[in-house]
Design a protein around this motif. Sequence first.
Motif, PDB file in Angstrom:
ATOM      1  N   ARG A 246      -5.651  12.856  -1.542  1.00  0.00           N
ATOM      2  CA  ARG A 246      -6.502  12.573  -1.247  1.00  0.00           C
ATOM      3  C   ARG A 246      -6.705  13.511  -0.017  1.00  0.00           C
ATOM      4  NH1 ARG A 246      -6.683   8.591  -4.663  1.00  0.00           N
ATOM      5  NH2 ARG A 246      -6.360   6.346  -3.167  1.00  0.00           N
TER       6      ARG A 246
ATOM      7  N   GLN B 266       1.688   6.833  -3.789  1.00  0.00           N
ATOM      8  CA  GLN B 266       1.660   7.507  -2.360  1.00  0.00           C
ATOM      9  C   GLN B 266       1.184   9.225  -2.296  1.00  0.00           C
ATOM     10  OE1 GLN B 266       5.490   6.697   0.098  1.00  0.00           O
ATOM     11  NE2 GLN B 266       5.122   4.341   0.293  1.00  0.00           N
TER      12      GLN B 266
ATOM     13  N   GLU C  53      -2.365   9.690  -2.919  1.00  0.00           N
ATOM     14  CA  GLU C  53      -2.915   9.056  -2.098  1.00  0.00           C
ATOM     15  C   GLU C  53      -3.202   9.922  -0.898  1.00  0.00           C
ATOM     16  OE1 GLU C  53      -2.229   5.644  -0.056  1.00  0.00           O
ATOM     17  OE2 GLU C  53      -2.749   3.995  -1.223  1.00  0.00           O
TER      18      GLU C  53
END
Length: 207
Positions: free
Chosen positions: A59, A53, A56
């Motif tokens: 990003r 997570q 992610e």
Amino acid sequence: MSRFRMYPTPAQAEQMLLHCAHARYVWNLAVEQHAHWKPGRKSAPGFAEQCRQLTEARRENEWLAAGNADVQQQALNDFAKAKSSRFTSGFGEPTWRKKYKHEGFRVIGTDRVPEYEPDGRAKLNHKTGKQVLGRSVVVHQLNRRWAQVKVPGCGWVRFGLSARGKGAQLPAVKTFRVTCRNGQWHAAFAVIPRVDSRARHGRDHRN
């Protein structure tokens, strides 16, 4: 635990405060995830899932992506350890960390050193048959009073040596913790870090 006073430059201190903010943010997200759990709900994510997570989130979040991924992962690792030891540590459930009160982060070593089994045999990777290389923190001694340790995004940061640590070849450690309290920075090692005598003189701590 061995603790040493650090003396970062203003630019290094600014970067380390950013590391503190990122580590605190990631820790508090983990606290929130686990606080949300109730009986009957899907279990809260563990360390591996939280790392996924985090990738992610980096990003999608420029502020988080500007920080160091290892520092942020170490905050999740610290949370996982605190969570698993909550019944035996005496601290109970991990709680929220606050700005100014909880300023710190953990650094994982960047050097690679061979690992060994307790009986002295080389620790081997079962898939490749090669010796496992573990992470290690290396301290460079500048002189009898000063040494330096590498901090992500900061280069070499100086710290003062105690009489106990001067000039010794000492055990390696995999991580160390940086903290700031009342404007003073400290590095805490589980054992005193080994000193690399090859770099005693002439090093610029701002490299």
